[in-house]
Design a protein around this motif. Structure first.
Motif, PDB file in Angstrom:
ATOM      1  N   PRO A  39       9.409  -0.724  -3.725  1.00 42.08           N
ATOM      2  CA  PRO A  39       9.006   0.264  -2.708  1.00 42.08           C
ATOM      3  C   PRO A  39       8.173  -0.352  -1.584  1.00 42.08           C
ATOM      4  O   PRO A  39       8.326   0.039  -0.426  1.00 42.08           O
ATOM      5  CB  PRO A  39       8.186   1.294  -3.499  1.00 42.08           C
ATOM      6  CG  PRO A  39       7.888   0.664  -4.810  1.00 42.08           C
ATOM      7  CD  PRO A  39       8.958  -0.334  -5.071  1.00 42.08           C
ATOM      8  N   TYR A  43       9.750  -0.040   2.266  1.00 37.74           N
ATOM      9  CA  TYR A  43       9.089   0.690   3.357  1.00 37.74           C
ATOM     10  C   TYR A  43       8.542  -0.231   4.446  1.00 37.74           C
ATOM     11  O   TYR A  43       8.642   0.081   5.630  1.00 37.74           O
ATOM     12  CB  TYR A  43       8.011   1.638   2.815  1.00 37.74           C
ATOM     13  CG  TYR A  43       8.618   2.989   2.517  1.00 37.74           C
ATOM     14  CD1 TYR A  43       8.900   3.882   3.558  1.00 37.74           C
ATOM     15  CD2 TYR A  43       8.983   3.348   1.236  1.00 37.74           C
ATOM     16  CE1 TYR A  43       9.509   5.092   3.313  1.00 37.74           C
ATOM     17  CE2 TYR A  43       9.594   4.562   0.979  1.00 37.74           C
ATOM     18  CZ  TYR A  43       9.857   5.434   2.016  1.00 37.74           C
ATOM     19  OH  TYR A  43      10.465   6.630   1.783  1.00 37.74           O
ATOM     20  N   ASN A 197       4.400   2.708  -3.267  1.00 33.35           N
ATOM     21  CA  ASN A 197       4.343   3.358  -1.959  1.00 33.35           C
ATOM     22  C   ASN A 197       2.907   3.494  -1.464  1.00 33.35           C
ATOM     23  O   ASN A 197       2.639   3.353  -0.266  1.00 33.35           O
ATOM     24  CB  ASN A 197       5.036   4.716  -2.006  1.00 33.35           C
ATOM     25  CG  ASN A 197       6.541   4.579  -1.778  1.00 33.35           C
ATOM     26  OD1 ASN A 197       6.964   3.975  -0.802  1.00 33.35           O
ATOM     27  ND2 ASN A 197       7.345   5.103  -2.676  1.00 33.35           N
TER      28      ASN A 197
END
Lengths: 355, 80
Positions: A39, A43, A197
């Motif tokens: 993640p 991102y 995240n």
């Protein structure tokens, strides 16, 4: 910069083209491309970080797929670093990706980290976490910490503007048998997604200056209760004074001789019908195992000594070569006359060579 | 006084919190909490690096405790 691509965040009040430019100019190193690293990388890559470094030497295995969501069934057996490079390139061709097909070790840590503005620790073991901490302190780089246990995760930003470090919370590395890892303890698939995240978010904040960086605070996320607890902690100035890496970050004394053979010899061992003891967990064994090996999970070894023929050489095997060293130390004391070999690099090494 | 457990500490104790308010004697310091835990759950003696927070603030061994304190027991975790 392609301003259209990032339009939905550059029109954001408080972000704008300036912050986008800061991302473009940034160099971020992500240690590990597993549950947390995926993640983070996905991102940061999507949001327009200009340069991403990735350190990883593992291969994709079936038991990774429930949480390492960028990997597909067809990727099983391939080096993660290769697969993730393909996927990140397809996602954003403008990012400069620098891949290191190695684990982070004392010998390469300072050299690799020196080139980056910030490090994201997405590793899965204590020796690497303490190495990342010490190397970042020496090089004065902030690093975003994230770690998991079962249904819980921890996040913090360490060594940010002379703020506290990992050692200000946990001064000394736990012993090898103190705290289990994900392979032994299990982890809910979505948990690294959440924690990773949050790490990516903190990295963005450090790079662009938006919001309040999670420095001097440990965030503990409990998935079952859906609670976030923040623990404040202070810098212990002596932890900022590290000037060189420790002699070793391994759990084992390097002066203690462990007889090892290379994982590349596994084919030969199989051909000779040598006695190979696979020390991994039931799940790992079910995932993949050699045709001829005796399965004894490390934590059950005391109850299964009768499965081992101590009159013949014993070859100890696990996933990465760490548990086999533990078994080696244990058995060599109890059976000093038996010939034991640690298969260094374990199945990871074997599969990398043979796939 | 309430003890909150995280990570491996939660596994050792078998639950996420213990309410000590009905106990006849309460730990007087962070060090006392560690002694209390080690005595009641011997597996705590294996943990060499245990962070303790009092009312959401990291606390050293000598920090003095009060009746209403919330004490979090936070071992390091390594998974990724």
């Amino acid at each position: 910069m392609n301003s259209g691509r990032y339009n939905r965040q550059t029109i954001l009040k408080g972000f704008g083209l300036d912050a986008q430019q800061q991302l473009l100019d940034a160099k971020v190193l992500v240690i590990g491309a597993g549950g947390l690293g995926i993640p983070v990388l996905t991102y940061l890559n999507a949001m327009g970080v200009g340069t991403l470094g990735i350190v990883e030497q593992d291969i994709v295995s079936e038991s990774n797929l429930h949480r390492q969501v960028i990997y597909s069934e067809s990727d099983i057996g391939r080096p993660k670093i290769e697969v993730i490079k393909e996927k990140l390139t397809a996602q954003n061709t403008t990012t400069k990706l620098i891949t290191y097909n190695t684990f982070l070790v004392k010998e390469n840590a300072l050299k690799i980290i020196a080139d980056y503005d910030i490090v994201v620790d997405a590793s899965d073991n204590f020796p690497t976490r303490y190495l990342v901490n010490d190397a970042c302190v020496i090089l004065k780089k902030p690093f975003v910490y994230g770690a998991l246990h079962g249904y819980e995760g921890q996040v913090s930003v360490f060594n940010y503007k002379d703020g506290p470090t990992y050692r200000c919370l946990f001064p000394n590395m736990p012993k090898f048998d103190e705290v289990p890892n994900c392979n032994e303890h299990g982890v809910l698939g979505i948990l690294p997604g959440i924690i990773g995240n949050l790490q990516a978010l903190e990295a963005i904040k450090v790079l662009t200056g938006i919001g309040e960086v999670l420095s001097g605070k440990l965030l503990i996320f409990s998935a079952l209760e859906q609670t976030y607890q923040k623990i404040k902690f202070k810098v212990l100035p002596e932890n900022l004074l590290i000037t060189k890496l420790q002699e070793t970050y391994n759990w084992f004394n390097p002066c203690e001789v462990i007889t090892s053979i290379s994982a590349s010899k596994i084919q030969e061992l199989i051909a000779n019908s040598s006695q190979i003891i696979d020390l991994r967990t039931n799940d790992e064994y079910a995932d993949f195992h050699l045709a001829k090996s005796i399965h004894i999970p490390l934590n059950t070894i005391d109850q299964n000594l009768d499965k081992i023929d101590f009159s013949n050489p014993v070859y100890l095997l696990c996933q990465s070569g760490k548990r086999s060293q533990l078994a080696y130390k244990k058995l060599v004391q109890a059976y000093p006359k038996t010939l034991f070999y640690n298969i260094s690099g374990g199945l990871n090494q074997y599969l990398t060579i043979c796939s | 006084m309430e003890l909150l457990f995280f990570g491996i500490a939660k596994d050792i104790v078998g639950k996420s919190s213990i309410d000590l308010s009905k106990n006849s004697s309460l730990p007087k310091s962070v060090e006392d909490v560690k002694l209390f835990l080690t005595k009641k759950y011997p597996d705590f003696s294996k943990l060499s690096s245990l962070a303790i927070a009092v009312n959401s603030e990291y606390a050293a061994d000598d920090v003095v405790l009060n009746d209403g304190d919330e004490i979090a027991i936070i071992p390091p975790v390594s998974g990724g």
